[in-house]
Motif scaffolding. Structure first.
Motif, PDB file in Angstrom:
ATOM      1  N   PHE A 143      46.646  31.628  61.064  1.00 26.27           N
ATOM      2  CA  PHE A 143      46.451  31.555  59.616  1.00 26.27           C
ATOM      3  C   PHE A 143      44.978  31.641  59.230  1.00 26.27           C
ATOM      4  CE2 PHE A 143      46.690  30.123  55.240  1.00 26.27           C
ATOM      5  CZ  PHE A 143      47.751  30.902  54.804  1.00 26.27           C
ATOM      6  N   HIS A 144      44.086  31.209  60.089  1.00 26.00           N
ATOM      7  CA  HIS A 144      42.662  31.457  59.824  1.00 26.00           C
ATOM      8  C   HIS A 144      42.432  32.964  59.650  1.00 26.00           C
ATOM      9  CE1 HIS A 144      40.873  27.512  60.125  1.00 26.00           C
ATOM     10  NE2 HIS A 144      41.324  27.298  61.363  1.00 26.00           N
ATOM     11  N   ALA A 145      43.084  33.765  60.501  1.00 27.13           N
ATOM     12  CA  ALA A 145      42.942  35.227  60.409  1.00 27.13           C
ATOM     13  C   ALA A 145      43.531  35.758  59.108  1.00 27.13           C
ATOM     14  CB  ALA A 145      43.610  35.893  61.611  1.00 27.13           C
ATOM     15  N   VAL A 146      44.618  35.143  58.633  1.00 26.61           N
ATOM     16  CA  VAL A 146      45.221  35.550  57.357  1.00 26.61           C
ATOM     17  C   VAL A 146      44.259  35.296  56.197  1.00 26.61           C
ATOM     18  CG1 VAL A 146      47.087  35.045  55.720  1.00 26.61           C
ATOM     19  CG2 VAL A 146      47.605  35.267  58.151  1.00 26.61           C
ATOM     20  N   ILE A 147      43.625  34.121  56.202  1.00 25.70           N
ATOM     21  CA  ILE A 147      42.670  33.792  55.130  1.00 25.70           C
ATOM     22  C   ILE A 147      41.536  34.814  55.097  1.00 25.70           C
ATOM     23  CG2 ILE A 147      41.006  32.077  54.298  1.00 25.70           C
ATOM     24  CD1 ILE A 147      42.846  29.924  55.651  1.00 25.70           C
ATOM     25  N   GLU A 148      41.021  35.167  56.263  1.00 26.20           N
ATOM     26  CA  GLU A 148      39.923  36.145  56.315  1.00 26.20           C
ATOM     27  C   GLU A 148      40.381  37.530  55.874  1.00 26.20           C
ATOM     28  OE1 GLU A 148      36.476  35.536  56.952  1.00 26.20           O
ATOM     29  OE2 GLU A 148      37.511  33.723  56.277  1.00 26.20           O
ATOM     30  N   ALA A 149      41.647  37.872  56.168  1.00 26.50           N
ATOM     31  CA  ALA A 149      42.180  39.150  55.704  1.00 26.50           C
ATOM     32  C   ALA A 149      42.291  39.170  54.181  1.00 26.50           C
ATOM     33  CB  ALA A 149      43.547  39.415  56.346  1.00 26.50           C
ATOM     34  N   LEU A 172      48.034  41.273  58.848  1.00 29.93           N
ATOM     35  CA  LEU A 172      47.440  39.955  58.610  1.00 29.93           C
ATOM     36  C   LEU A 172      47.791  39.430  57.223  1.00 29.93           C
ATOM     37  CD1 LEU A 172      43.960  40.594  60.239  1.00 29.93           C
ATOM     38  CD2 LEU A 172      45.800  39.171  61.139  1.00 29.93           C
ATOM     39  N   THR A 173      47.646  40.259  56.182  1.00 29.07           N
ATOM     40  CA  THR A 173      47.921  39.750  54.834  1.00 29.07           C
ATOM     41  C   THR A 173      49.406  39.467  54.633  1.00 29.07           C
ATOM     42  OG1 THR A 173      48.048  42.001  53.939  1.00 29.07           O
ATOM     43  CG2 THR A 173      45.916  40.866  53.802  1.00 29.07           C
ATOM     44  N   PHE A 174      50.261  40.156  55.345  1.00 25.23           N
ATOM     45  CA  PHE A 174      51.689  39.840  55.275  1.00 25.23           C
ATOM     46  C   PHE A 174      52.042  38.688  56.216  1.00 25.23           C
ATOM     47  CE2 PHE A 174      56.286  40.452  55.508  1.00 25.23           C
ATOM     48  CZ  PHE A 174      56.580  40.754  54.182  1.00 25.23           C
ATOM     49  N   ALA A 175      51.075  38.275  57.041  1.00 24.64           N
ATOM     50  CA  ALA A 175      51.234  37.129  57.959  1.00 24.64           C
ATOM     51  C   ALA A 175      52.338  37.362  58.993  1.00 24.64           C
ATOM     52  CB  ALA A 175      51.489  35.845  57.177  1.00 24.64           C
ATOM     53  N   HIS A 176      52.322  38.561  59.602  1.00 21.52           N
ATOM     54  CA  HIS A 176      53.342  38.896  60.593  1.00 21.52           C
ATOM     55  C   HIS A 176      53.552  37.794  61.628  1.00 21.52           C
ATOM     56  CE1 HIS A 176      53.490  42.750  58.856  1.00 21.52           C
ATOM     57  NE2 HIS A 176      53.480  43.521  59.922  1.00 21.52           N
ATOM     58  N   TRP A 208      54.451  28.019  48.531  1.00 17.54           N
ATOM     59  CA  TRP A 208      52.991  27.865  48.389  1.00 17.54           C
ATOM     60  C   TRP A 208      52.305  29.212  48.613  1.00 17.54           C
ATOM     61  CZ3 TRP A 208      49.144  29.228  51.670  1.00 17.54           C
ATOM     62  CH2 TRP A 208      47.843  28.879  51.266  1.00 17.54           C
ATOM     63  N   PHE A 209      52.736  29.957  49.619  1.00 21.62           N
ATOM     64  CA  PHE A 209      52.106  31.226  49.972  1.00 21.62           C
ATOM     65  C   PHE A 209      52.178  32.198  48.795  1.00 21.62           C
ATOM     66  CE2 PHE A 209      50.920  33.406  54.077  1.00 21.62           C
ATOM     67  CZ  PHE A 209      50.469  34.593  53.504  1.00 21.62           C
ATOM     68  N   PHE A 210      53.323  32.255  48.120  1.00 21.92           N
ATOM     69  CA  PHE A 210      53.444  33.130  46.954  1.00 21.92           C
ATOM     70  C   PHE A 210      52.494  32.693  45.838  1.00 21.92           C
ATOM     71  CE2 PHE A 210      57.715  34.249  48.717  1.00 21.92           C
ATOM     72  CZ  PHE A 210      57.577  35.628  48.689  1.00 21.92           C
ATOM     73  N   VAL A 211      52.386  31.381  45.615  1.00 20.13           N
ATOM     74  CA  VAL A 211      51.486  30.883  44.573  1.00 20.13           C
ATOM     75  C   VAL A 211      50.032  31.189  44.943  1.00 20.13           C
ATOM     76  CG1 VAL A 211      50.682  28.826  43.337  1.00 20.13           C
ATOM     77  CG2 VAL A 211      53.120  29.094  43.865  1.00 20.13           C
ATOM     78  N   TRP A 212      49.695  31.023  46.221  1.00 21.45           N
ATOM     79  CA  TRP A 212      48.339  31.365  46.681  1.00 21.45           C
ATOM     80  C   TRP A 212      48.057  32.850  46.473  1.00 21.45           C
ATOM     81  CZ3 TRP A 212      47.020  33.301  52.075  1.00 21.45           C
ATOM     82  CH2 TRP A 212      45.635  33.435  52.239  1.00 21.45           C
ATOM     83  N   ASP A 213      49.008  33.691  46.781  1.00 19.04           N
ATOM     84  CA  ASP A 213      48.855  35.127  46.587  1.00 19.04           C
ATOM     85  C   ASP A 213      48.589  35.438  45.110  1.00 19.04           C
ATOM     86  OD1 ASP A 213      49.246  37.886  47.908  1.00 19.04           O
ATOM     87  OD2 ASP A 213      50.593  38.004  46.194  1.00 19.04           O
ATOM     88  N   ASP A 214      49.285  34.728  44.229  1.00 15.14           N
ATOM     89  CA  ASP A 214      49.067  34.932  42.790  1.00 15.14           C
ATOM     90  C   ASP A 214      47.689  34.439  42.353  1.00 15.14           C
ATOM     91  OD1 ASP A 214      51.605  36.038  42.527  1.00 15.14           O
ATOM     92  OD2 ASP A 214      52.538  34.119  42.018  1.00 15.14           O
ATOM     93  N   ARG A 266      58.088  43.342  70.668  1.00 12.27           N
ATOM     94  CA  ARG A 266      58.352  44.569  69.908  1.00 12.27           C
ATOM     95  C   ARG A 266      59.357  44.351  68.776  1.00 12.27           C
ATOM     96  NH1 ARG A 266      57.719  49.655  69.021  1.00 12.27           N
ATOM     97  NH2 ARG A 266      59.426  51.160  68.843  1.00 12.27           N
ATOM     98  N   PRO A 267      60.516  43.749  69.011  1.00 11.64           N
ATOM     99  CA  PRO A 267      61.413  43.537  67.863  1.00 11.64           C
ATOM    100  C   PRO A 267      60.816  42.586  66.826  1.00 11.64           C
ATOM    101  CG  PRO A 267      62.284  42.436  69.813  1.00 11.64           C
ATOM    102  CD  PRO A 267      61.160  43.327  70.269  1.00 11.64           C
ATOM    103  N   ALA A 268      60.013  41.621  67.280  1.00 14.52           N
ATOM    104  CA  ALA A 268      59.353  40.721  66.332  1.00 14.52           C
ATOM    105  C   ALA A 268      58.436  41.516  65.413  1.00 14.52           C
ATOM    106  CB  ALA A 268      58.561  39.651  67.079  1.00 14.52           C
ATOM    107  N   LEU A 269      57.626  42.414  65.982  1.00 16.22           N
ATOM    108  CA  LEU A 269      56.710  43.224  65.174  1.00 16.22           C
ATOM    109  C   LEU A 269      57.478  44.172  64.253  1.00 16.22           C
ATOM    110  CD1 LEU A 269      53.864  44.172  64.444  1.00 16.22           C
ATOM    111  CD2 LEU A 269      53.964  45.739  66.399  1.00 16.22           C
ATOM    112  N   LEU A 270      58.535  44.801  64.768  1.00 19.06           N
ATOM    113  CA  LEU A 270      59.298  45.750  63.958  1.00 19.06           C
ATOM    114  C   LEU A 270      59.948  45.067  62.758  1.00 19.06           C
ATOM    115  CD1 LEU A 270      60.903  47.888  66.794  1.00 19.06           C
ATOM    116  CD2 LEU A 270      59.355  48.746  65.016  1.00 19.06           C
ATOM    117  N   SER A 271      60.434  43.853  62.951  1.00 14.08           N
ATOM    118  CA  SER A 271      61.066  43.158  61.822  1.00 14.08           C
ATOM    119  C   SER A 271      60.046  42.871  60.737  1.00 14.08           C
ATOM    120  CB  SER A 271      61.742  41.857  62.295  1.00 14.08           C
ATOM    121  OG  SER A 271      60.790  40.867  62.634  1.00 14.08           O
ATOM    122  N   GLN A 272      58.823  42.555  61.138  1.00 14.64           N
ATOM    123  CA  GLN A 272      57.773  42.270  60.170  1.00 14.64           C
ATOM    124  C   GLN A 272      57.232  43.547  59.517  1.00 14.64           C
ATOM    125  OE1 GLN A 272      56.893  39.268  59.048  1.00 14.64           O
ATOM    126  NE2 GLN A 272      58.469  38.375  60.354  1.00 14.64           N
TER     127      GLN A 272
END
Length: 345
Positions: free
Chosen positions: A149-155, A180-184, A78-84, A211-217
């Motif tokens: 995800f509210h923050a993602v929508i606003e981004a 935000l747009t990558f939804a880390h 769904w996220f990919f379709v929304w991005d499109d 830190r490893p969570a952020l680095l992976s994203q």
């Protein structure tokens, strides 16, 4: 694979694996896209398997119960379709349609059950996927997911305005927006239902975990920028770290690509150090109590999947038709999108 995109350290040190459920995952997500009418049947038939959306999730959330992985994979598709849709609304200058969609997604996130029959199939499918995700962990996790995800929508709304106005964000502005747009934090949140439990705030916010969570994203976002730079230049995009480096730092395109690659490689080396801290942190949580043992095991699962994200993202970008811009008839128009050109009155 172009030499500029090859990362031997990923191929050597991050073995690729797929969840055993993957073949059924692919079939079920394809059926879900058709059932929810997210893509025309001919586009699903011609392109969905080649886009490899389910490969990406099946290579990431290993150990997840089948029903959890299915919900995540459908949400990811769904996220990919929304991005499109977002991209086409920009390309065809449809600000009213975008504002309507933005409001509906905010509402569906807070009350998904009330939006299952929304007339916009993108909103109805979003409500369906979110409602399923909300069924795995307590209400506190659901509220956190919704907040993120509210923050993602606003981004995405900020991206809409930047692109329609031709604004290229500075490097620092872009890095903050990209998280935000990558939804880390969404993909990081989803590590928890995959592991079977919500992590306490004190664990999630501990630097040894965060830190490893952020680095992976960050790796995933910047590697995506590296791979999608030709596609985004062809489509007059303004949101890519390489584009910001050229515009605001005065780099040539070749220098920007080299800098992107340097940052990607630095993410990998920094993760390998942070991963060891996270594993020690997980061991410290196993304090001899049943709760400690369970919590330590959950953190180990999450950290293992942070590692899996590197190989999954890497191979996805080399195998998905989403990035094979040189094979498209029109480099600015992906063949898998519905490219309706009708504007607004």
């Amino acid at each position: 694979m172009p030499p500029s995109l090859a990362l031997p350290v990923i191929e050597a040190a991050f073995p690729r694996r797929l969840h055993a459920y993957w073949p059924r995952l692919q079939e079920n997500t394809r059926s879900w896209l058709l059932e929810k009418r997210l893509m025309p049947a001919d586009k699903v038939e011609q392109h969905v398997d080649g886009l490899r959306y389910t490969d990406l999730m099946a290579g990431y959330y290993l150990g997840a119960p089948d029903e959890v992985l299915q919900a995540i994979a459908d949400y990811s598709a769904w996220f990919f379709v929304w991005d499109d849709r977002h991209d086409r609304d920009i390309v065809h200058r449809r600000p009213v349609a975008w504002r309507r969609l933005r409001r509906a997604l905010h509402a569906a996130l807070d009350a998904p059950r009330e939006h299952l029959n929304h007339p916009d199939t993108l909103v109805a499918a979003f409500a369906d996927s979110v409602l399923r995700l909300y069924g795995f962990l307590p209400a506190t996790w659901n509220a956190r997911f919704a907040r993120h995800f509210h923050a993602v929508i606003e981004a995405y709304d900020r991206e809409f305005h930047n692109r329609t106005e031709g604004v290229v964000p500075t490097v620092e502005e872009y890095l903050a927006l990209r998280r935000l747009t990558f939804a880390h934090w969404i993909w990081t949140d989803l590590l928890e239902p995959s592991a079977g439990r919500e992590l306490p705030d004190a664990v999630r916010e501990n630097p040894a975990y965060r830190r490893p969570a952020l680095l992976s994203q960050e790796f995933a976002a910047w590697y995506n920028d590296l791979c999608s730079l030709p596609k985004e230049i062809a489509g007059d995009e303004v949101h890519n770290l390489g584009i910001s480096l050229v515009k605001h730092e005065g780099l040539s395109l070749e220098e920007a690509i080299a800098e992107l690659r340097r940052r990607v490689e630095e993410c990998i080396s920094d993760f390998l150090v942070a991963e060891q801290d996270a594993l020690r942190f997980a061991d410290s949580l196993a304090d001899g109590t049943a709760r400690g043992k369970e919590l330590g095991a959950a953190v180990l699962s999450c950290v293992a999947n942070m590692r899996n994200w590197f190989s999954s993202v890497y191979w996805f970008h080399h195998e998905s038709g989403r990035y094979m811009v040189d094979s498209w008839d029109d480099r600015s128009t992906p063949p898998y999108v519905s490219n309706e050109t009708a504007g607004e009155k």
